[in-house]
Write an enzyme that holds these catalytic residues in place. Structure first.
Site, short mmCIF file in Angstrom:
data_model
loop_
_atom_site.label_atom_id
_atom_site.label_comp_id
_atom_site.label_asym_id
_atom_site.label_seq_id
_atom_site.Cartn_x
_atom_site.Cartn_y
_atom_site.Cartn_z
N ASP A 18 -8.49 -31.92 8.65
CA ASP A 18 -9.78 -31.32 8.98
C ASP A 18 -10.92 -32.29 8.69
O ASP A 18 -10.80 -33.15 7.81
CB ASP A 18 -9.96 -30.02 8.16
N GLY A 19 -12.01 -32.12 9.41
CA GLY A 19 -13.23 -32.89 9.13
C GLY A 19 -13.57 -33.96 10.15
O GLY A 19 -14.52 -34.72 9.94
N ARG A 22 -17.18 -33.29 11.38
CA ARG A 22 -18.21 -33.57 10.38
C ARG A 22 -18.34 -35.07 10.10
O ARG A 22 -19.43 -35.60 9.89
CB ARG A 22 -17.90 -32.80 9.08
N SER A 63 -4.48 -25.98 16.76
CA SER A 63 -4.13 -24.58 16.46
C SER A 63 -4.36 -23.71 17.70
O SER A 63 -5.06 -24.10 18.64
CB SER A 63 -4.99 -24.07 15.30
N GLU A 65 -6.25 -21.28 17.71
CA GLU A 65 -7.68 -21.01 17.72
C GLU A 65 -8.47 -22.17 18.35
O GLU A 65 -9.56 -21.98 18.87
CB GLU A 65 -8.19 -20.78 16.28
N ASN A 66 -7.89 -23.39 18.30
CA ASN A 66 -8.60 -24.56 18.86
C ASN A 66 -8.84 -24.46 20.37
O ASN A 66 -9.70 -25.14 20.91
CB ASN A 66 -7.85 -25.87 18.54
N ARG A 69 -12.47 -24.02 21.59
CA ARG A 69 -13.48 -25.09 21.58
C ARG A 69 -13.94 -25.38 23.01
O ARG A 69 -13.35 -24.89 23.97
CB ARG A 69 -12.89 -26.34 20.94
N GLU A 205 2.98 -26.61 -3.05
CA GLU A 205 1.82 -27.06 -3.84
C GLU A 205 0.68 -27.41 -2.88
O GLU A 205 0.90 -28.08 -1.87
CB GLU A 205 2.20 -28.31 -4.66
#
Ligand code: FPP
Length: 240
Positions: A18-19, A22, A63, A65-66, A69, A205
């Site tokens: 992610d990112g 940004r 995803s 959801e992508n 876009r 983890e």
């Protein structure tokens, strides 16, 4: 150099990359530039995983959801993926890496899907490492698909409801045959699972870094692995 204890490395690393957007915005660049730089980081992370001998790497590349876009961003991401697959296939062969896909790849545009199918087919006998790309993937959708196929087994009389076990559910997920991730890395600083591998991460983890994916270099990856090596994994049990 950061210390890595080979025996304590995760066998399966999953990553929410992610990112990209940004990272680009911070530099006054288009989101696409972030994805392009992100694709270079994918190459580097695959390479480092291979060098370290991590046998399973799963990347959340697109995803369900992508799809929401902009048409332009989706088209560019698909082109980027197609180019990546075509360019990387020789390297995958050279290093005996098998490519795998989880999700609903039938939704991908024709050219991207063909490049994917061809790379999966070409690399299918490779046995040093498995690189899984989650494409048009959603964890709830995966569980829903599993419920549907198990229901069919029941309605055709092959199994009864009492036969349903965790093992049977696992075997009907897209990840059937793949061990659950030991470590899930999320870049970009959000503490969310975003519908990724919902069933499989029960005891995984979790490592979150603020670093945006395009800046996630080898040092960042090593830090995540080192952090994992410090964890005491109890899987719900108590050890005195
Ligand atoms: C998230 O950043 C990233 C994606 C939606 C796609 C990941 C794609 C790549 C790393 C490049 C291509 C992949 C391969 C396998 C070649 P974001 O756009 O959500 O960033 P933001 O949260 O900052 O907007």
């Amino acid at each position: 150099m950061i210390d890595i204890i080979p025996e304590k490395l995760p066998r399966h690393v999953a990553v929410i990359m992610d990112g990209n957007g940004r990272w680009a915005k911070q530099r006054g660049l288009s989101r696409i530039k972030g994805h392009q730089k992100g694709a270079d980081v994918v190459r580097a992370v695959v390479e480092t995983s291979r060098e370290l001998g991590i046998p399973w790497l799963t990347l959340y590349a697109f995803s369900e959801e992508n799809w929401k876009r902009s048409a332009f961003e989706v088209k560019t991401l698909m082109q980027l993926l197609e180019r990546f697959l075509k360019e990387e296939v020789d390297g995958l062969m050279k290093h005996k890496i098998r490519l795998n896909c989880i999700g609903r790849p039938s939704r991908l545009p024709n050219k991207t899907r063909k490049a994917l199918e061809s790379a999966i087919d070409l690399t299918k006998a490779n046995n040093e490492m498995v690189l899984t790309l989650a494409l048009s993937y959603g964890g709830r959708q995966e569980i829903t698909d599993a419920v549907r196929s198990i229901s069919k087994l029941i309605s055709s009389g092959n199994i009864s409801p009492e036969d349903i076990s965790e093992d049977i559910v696992s075997r009907h997920l897209y990840t059937s045959g793949t061990p659950d991730p030991d470590l899930l890395i999320r870049t970009g600083g959000e503490y969310r699972v975003s519908n990724f591998l919902l069933w499989q991460i029960a005891y995984t983890e979790f490592y979150v870094t603020k670093v945006y994916w395009p800046d996630f270099d080898k040092k960042c990856y090593m830090e995540a692995l080192q952090d994992f090596q410090r964890r005491e994994r109890r899987f719900g049990a108590v050890f005195d």
